[in-house]
Design a protein around this motif. Structure first.
Motif, PDB file in Angstrom:
ATOM      1  N   PRO A 328       0.838  -0.901  -0.067  1.00 30.99           N
ATOM      2  CA  PRO A 328       0.036  -0.195  -0.346  1.00 30.99           C
ATOM      3  C   PRO A 328       1.310   1.630   0.580  1.00 30.99           C
ATOM      4  O   PRO A 328       0.523   2.512  -0.535  1.00 30.99           O
ATOM      5  N   ASP A 329       2.007   1.337   0.583  1.00 29.28           N
ATOM      6  CA  ASP A 329       2.938   2.545   0.684  1.00 29.28           C
ATOM      7  C   ASP A 329       3.452   2.767  -0.987  1.00 29.28           C
ATOM      8  O   ASP A 329       3.965   3.980  -0.919  1.00 29.28           O
ATOM      9  N   LEU A 330       3.099   1.732  -1.690  1.00 33.06           N
ATOM     10  CA  LEU A 330       4.115   2.018  -3.424  1.00 33.06           C
ATOM     11  C   LEU A 330       3.273   2.868  -4.370  1.00 33.06           C
ATOM     12  O   LEU A 330       1.707   2.492  -4.495  1.00 33.06           O
ATOM     13  N   HIS A 331       3.912   4.317  -4.485  1.00 36.10           N
ATOM     14  CA  HIS A 331       3.267   5.250  -5.794  1.00 36.10           C
ATOM     15  C   HIS A 331       2.608   4.158  -6.424  1.00 36.10           C
ATOM     16  O   HIS A 331       4.031   3.259  -7.453  1.00 36.10           O
ATOM     17  N   VAL A 332       2.574   4.769  -8.239  1.00 36.67           N
ATOM     18  CA  VAL A 332       3.099   4.654  -9.217  1.00 36.67           C
ATOM     19  C   VAL A 332       3.955   4.449 -10.167  1.00 36.67           C
ATOM     20  O   VAL A 332       3.987   3.309 -10.566  1.00 36.67           O
ATOM     21  N   GLU A 333       4.876   5.437  -9.471  1.00 39.09           N
ATOM     22  CA  GLU A 333       6.695   5.001 -10.603  1.00 39.09           C
ATOM     23  C   GLU A 333       7.223   3.972  -9.466  1.00 39.09           C
ATOM     24  O   GLU A 333       7.755   3.076 -10.595  1.00 39.09           O
ATOM     25  N   GLU A 334       6.838   3.708  -8.492  1.00 40.57           N
ATOM     26  CA  GLU A 334       7.925   2.586  -7.641  1.00 40.57           C
ATOM     27  C   GLU A 334       7.014   1.115  -8.034  1.00 40.57           C
ATOM     28  O   GLU A 334       7.470   0.817  -8.538  1.00 40.57           O
ATOM     29  N   LEU A 335       5.364   0.735  -8.236  1.00 40.55           N
ATOM     30  CA  LEU A 335       5.481  -0.138  -8.702  1.00 40.55           C
ATOM     31  C   LEU A 335       5.351  -0.341 -10.097  1.00 40.55           C
ATOM     32  O   LEU A 335       5.368  -1.775 -10.743  1.00 40.55           O
ATOM     33  N   LEU A 336       5.506   0.413 -11.599  1.00 38.50           N
ATOM     34  CA  LEU A 336       6.173   0.766 -12.192  1.00 38.50           C
ATOM     35  C   LEU A 336       6.937  -0.228 -12.141  1.00 38.50           C
ATOM     36  O   LEU A 336       7.798  -0.940 -13.365  1.00 38.50           O
ATOM     37  N   PHE A 337       8.481   0.196 -11.310  1.00 38.54           N
ATOM     38  CA  PHE A 337       9.948  -0.077 -11.592  1.00 38.54           C
ATOM     39  C   PHE A 337      10.077  -2.312 -10.856  1.00 38.54           C
ATOM     40  O   PHE A 337      10.635  -2.845 -11.685  1.00 38.54           O
ATOM     41  N   VAL A 338       8.695  -2.002  -9.964  1.00 44.27           N
ATOM     42  CA  VAL A 338       8.660  -3.519 -10.063  1.00 44.27           C
ATOM     43  C   VAL A 338       8.234  -4.054 -10.954  1.00 44.27           C
ATOM     44  O   VAL A 338       8.567  -5.423 -10.913  1.00 44.27           O
ATOM     45  N   LEU A 339       7.459  -4.073 -11.524  1.00 42.12           N
ATOM     46  CA  LEU A 339       6.897  -5.069 -13.066  1.00 42.12           C
ATOM     47  C   LEU A 339       8.149  -4.804 -13.811  1.00 42.12           C
ATOM     48  O   LEU A 339       8.505  -6.203 -14.429  1.00 42.12           O
ATOM     49  N   GLY A 340       8.523  -3.735 -14.637  1.00 36.52           N
ATOM     50  CA  GLY A 340       9.298  -3.508 -15.160  1.00 36.52           C
ATOM     51  C   GLY A 340      11.053  -4.719 -15.206  1.00 36.52           C
ATOM     52  O   GLY A 340      11.363  -5.189 -15.779  1.00 36.52           O
ATOM     53  N   GLU A 341      11.921  -4.255 -13.728  1.00 39.25           N
ATOM     54  CA  GLU A 341      11.980  -5.201 -13.337  1.00 39.25           C
ATOM     55  C   GLU A 341      12.118  -6.465 -13.521  1.00 39.25           C
ATOM     56  O   GLU A 341      12.552  -7.773 -13.506  1.00 39.25           O
ATOM     57  N   ALA A 342      10.921  -6.728 -13.110  1.00 37.30           N
ATOM     58  CA  ALA A 342      10.630  -8.719 -12.717  1.00 37.30           C
ATOM     59  C   ALA A 342      10.353  -9.396 -14.826  1.00 37.30           C
ATOM     60  O   ALA A 342      10.780 -10.227 -14.659  1.00 37.30           O
ATOM     61  N   TRP A 343      10.121  -8.146 -15.340  1.00 45.00           N
ATOM     62  CA  TRP A 343       9.315  -8.836 -17.059  1.00 45.00           C
ATOM     63  C   TRP A 343      10.818  -8.871 -17.512  1.00 45.00           C
ATOM     64  O   TRP A 343      11.489  -9.712 -18.144  1.00 45.00           O
ATOM     65  N   ALA A 344      11.925  -7.839 -16.934  1.00 47.14           N
ATOM     66  CA  ALA A 344      12.715  -7.600 -17.511  1.00 47.14           C
ATOM     67  C   ALA A 344      13.839  -9.401 -17.111  1.00 47.14           C
ATOM     68  O   ALA A 344      15.506  -9.906 -17.980  1.00 47.14           O
ATOM     69  N   LYS A 345      13.640  -9.631 -16.117  1.00 47.89           N
ATOM     70  CA  LYS A 345      14.597 -10.388 -15.052  1.00 47.89           C
ATOM     71  C   LYS A 345      13.973 -12.245 -15.919  1.00 47.89           C
ATOM     72  O   LYS A 345      15.317 -12.861 -16.180  1.00 47.89           O
ATOM     73  N   HIS A 346      12.530 -12.451 -15.916  1.00 46.46           N
ATOM     74  CA  HIS A 346      11.955 -14.138 -15.629  1.00 46.46           C
ATOM     75  C   HIS A 346      10.683 -13.175 -17.180  1.00 46.46           C
ATOM     76  O   HIS A 346       9.986 -14.527 -16.843  1.00 46.46           O
ATOM     77  N   SER A 347      10.835 -12.265 -18.520  1.00 48.54           N
ATOM     78  CA  SER A 347      10.293 -13.059 -19.357  1.00 48.54           C
ATOM     79  C   SER A 347      10.388 -11.716 -20.600  1.00 48.54           C
ATOM     80  O   SER A 347      12.055 -11.143 -20.397  1.00 48.54           O
ATOM     81  N   GLY A 348      10.231 -13.033 -21.429  1.00 49.30           N
ATOM     82  CA  GLY A 348      10.746 -12.249 -23.123  1.00 49.30           C
ATOM     83  C   GLY A 348      10.218 -11.076 -23.811  1.00 49.30           C
ATOM     84  O   GLY A 348       9.690 -10.719 -25.024  1.00 49.30           O
ATOM     85  N   VAL A 349       9.119 -10.756 -22.727  1.00 54.74           N
ATOM     86  CA  VAL A 349       7.637  -9.751 -23.130  1.00 54.74           C
ATOM     87  C   VAL A 349       8.516  -8.294 -23.753  1.00 54.74           C
ATOM     88  O   VAL A 349       7.760  -8.225 -24.542  1.00 54.74           O
ATOM     89  N   LEU A 350       9.328  -8.093 -23.433  1.00 52.62           N
ATOM     90  CA  LEU A 350       9.872  -6.764 -23.523  1.00 52.62           C
ATOM     91  C   LEU A 350      10.724  -7.185 -25.037  1.00 52.62           C
ATOM     92  O   LEU A 350      10.971  -5.863 -25.990  1.00 52.62           O
ATOM     93  N   GLY A 351      10.784  -8.120 -25.209  1.00 58.71           N
ATOM     94  CA  GLY A 351      11.910  -8.725 -26.564  1.00 58.71           C
ATOM     95  C   GLY A 351      10.571  -8.976 -27.597  1.00 58.71           C
ATOM     96  O   GLY A 351      11.181  -9.388 -28.597  1.00 58.71           O
ATOM     97  N   LYS A 352       9.584  -9.440 -27.040  1.00 62.37           N
ATOM     98  CA  LYS A 352       8.928 -10.037 -28.407  1.00 62.37           C
ATOM     99  C   LYS A 352       8.195  -9.171 -29.592  1.00 62.37           C
ATOM    100  O   LYS A 352       8.089  -8.244 -29.234  1.00 62.37           O
ATOM    101  N   ASP A 353       8.059  -9.594 -30.679  1.00 59.84           N
ATOM    102  CA  ASP A 353       8.278  -8.981 -31.931  1.00 59.84           C
ATOM    103  C   ASP A 353       7.259  -8.598 -32.335  1.00 59.84           C
ATOM    104  O   ASP A 353       5.928  -8.781 -31.943  1.00 59.84           O
ATOM    105  N   GLY A 354       7.317  -7.156 -32.095  1.00 65.48           N
ATOM    106  CA  GLY A 354       6.073  -6.373 -32.878  1.00 65.48           C
ATOM    107  C   GLY A 354       6.287  -5.161 -31.187  1.00 65.48           C
ATOM    108  O   GLY A 354       4.812  -4.693 -31.421  1.00 65.48           O
ATOM    109  N   TYR A 355       6.093  -5.582 -30.657  1.00 64.61           N
ATOM    110  CA  TYR A 355       5.734  -5.056 -28.895  1.00 64.61           C
ATOM    111  C   TYR A 355       6.148  -3.763 -29.157  1.00 64.61           C
ATOM    112  O   TYR A 355       5.827  -3.455 -27.821  1.00 64.61           O
ATOM    113  N   MET A 356       7.374  -3.330 -29.242  1.00 68.41           N
ATOM    114  CA  MET A 356       8.300  -2.450 -29.731  1.00 68.41           C
ATOM    115  C   MET A 356       8.128  -2.319 -30.607  1.00 68.41           C
ATOM    116  O   MET A 356       8.800  -2.799 -31.403  1.00 68.41           O
TER     117      MET A 356
END
Length: 402
Positions: A328-356
């Motif tokens: 509950p204490d986390l603001h939107v930027e902090e939550l986005l960082f949590v999400l982005g860090e996890a995606w970068a380490k444990h997911s290929g979502v940011l590297g999917k063809d056409g995603y970026m």
């Protein structure tokens, strides 16, 4: 929330924004010690009195039972209409352009900041529209979050507190097809650029216009003119409550969603409204008014027809991607960082063809990648795309306005 003016917000509660603290946690405890002196209703009232955002966290059912929730639910999600008194304006055909994207030749003036309105403008730009983002030199914006939302646009600084600024904006709107107004409902009326003002301009020129009101609480009701961002909508609609439950917190503990879902969805709904209104202008003539409310879009997500993931699935997702705790204490930027860090380490979502989509050069460097448009067509010549990458704040000069 302090409307991007944290110093004034703290002062409203008798807190000195210059108080030295040794850590974020210490600052949090100082603010918490003051806030817990008030009930949720008292905090909400105090924020209203000082012009800040503030919203009690409701459950979805509690929100639907409020008078404001019922009023907002009475409107359709896709909410646009032809403005009375404009039926005499002739149909406006779409221009034949070398650019075959659907909105090529359409000029849009975007009066917005943060995410929802800029997301709408970015989508319209990808569909071929010439989007001019007008920014105030006196209003702060979340520049880091909006970098990806300025692709394909032009950006200008205009001060509407001056006669020359009003004259400049009037000139921009004079030949515009669409105006996006994403500040508080009717706030631009005081500057001379409300719905009636812009429709009157369109009547005088003899060509209809589409005016989109995008705000937190919708087109009417006793909350309508209150300020609010996505996080306020999440609190009102019950989205924050649902997230708290999904993460296993005790009853009544709310957590912000980790992505700007209501912002992006509201922008998408605004695009649909705009395209339908432009279609009707082409067929029937007239000017059109559309309304989009973040709380309304949030509330739709919680309807039974949409459905929610079970706590078991939420837990499985958390374990798969190893998200850091979302609390509950986390603001939107902090939550986005949590999400982005996890995606970068444990997911290929940011590297999917056409995603970026990558631009060879922008003001932020070479090979600048941002999220690609969410729509693509089989015919690539008409598929949404941006002709250039994101542009900095107020990047364009007066000489390039034509």
């Amino acid at each position: 929330m302090g409307n991007l003016d944290p110093a004034a917000f703290l002062k409203a509660y008798g807190l000195d924004p210059n108080t030295p603290t040794s850590s974020r946690d210490e600052a949090y405890e100082l603010i918490k010690a003051e806030m817990i002196k008030y009930s949720a209703a008292e905090l909400e009232q105090k924020n209203m009195e000082h012009g800040f955002c503030g919203q009690t966290c409701y459950t979805p059912e509690q929100w639907r039972k409020t008078t404001m929730g019922q009023r907002l639910a009475a409107h359709p999600m896709i909410n646009y209409r032809r403005v009375k008194g404009t039926q005499h304006l002739p149909p406006v055909p779409f221009l034949k352009m070398d650019d075959k994207r659907p909105l090529a030749g359409i000029k849009v003036v975007e009066l917005a900041r943060v995410i929802a309105g800029p997301a709408m403008g970015a989508a319209l730009a990808s569909l071929g529209a010439d989007v001019i983002k007008v920014q105030s030199p006196d209003l702060p914006d979340l520049q880091a979050l909006s970098v990806t939302l300025r692709a394909g646009k032009r950006t200008y600084s205009i001060d509407l507190n001056t006669a020359s600024g009003k004259e400049l904006l009037h000139a921009l709107i004079e030949d515009a097809d669409v105006v996006i107004q994403a500040f508080r409902l009717r706030s631009l009326e005081r500057k001379g650029f409300g719905l009636e003002d812009v429709v009157d301009m369109a009547n005088k020129r003899g060509k209809g216009i589409v005016y989109v009101d995008l705000n937190c609480y919708g087109p009417d009701g006793y909350f309508a003119e209150r300020p609010g961002y996505q996080q306020i909508a999440d609190a009102a609609s019950g989205c924050s409550y649902v997230c708290g439950k999904a993460y296993g917190f005790e009853e009544g503990v709310s957590v912000l969603p980790s992505l700007p879902i209501a912002d992006m969805l509201s922008g998408a709904v605004g695009v649909v409204d705009t395209m339908l209104a432009l279609r009707d202008r082409e067929r029937h003539g007239g000017s059109y008014h559309a309304s989009v409310g973040l709380v309304a879009i949030d509330a739709v997500q919680l309807e039974e027809e949409i459905g929610l993931y079970s706590p078991e699935i939420v837990k499985e997702i958390q374990e798969t991607y190893k998200f850091a705790p979302m609390t509950p204490d986390l603001h939107v930027e902090e939550l986005l960082f949590v999400l982005g860090e996890a995606w970068a380490k444990h997911s290929g979502v940011l590297g999917k063809d056409g995603y970026m989509v990558k631009f060879p050069e922008t003001a932020w460097g070479n090979d600048h990648a941002v999220l690609s448009p969410i729509v693509s067509y089989e015919n690539s010549s008409v598929s949404p795309c941006w002709t250039h990458g994101p542009v900095p704040y107020c990047a364009s000069t007066d000489e390039t306005w034509a």
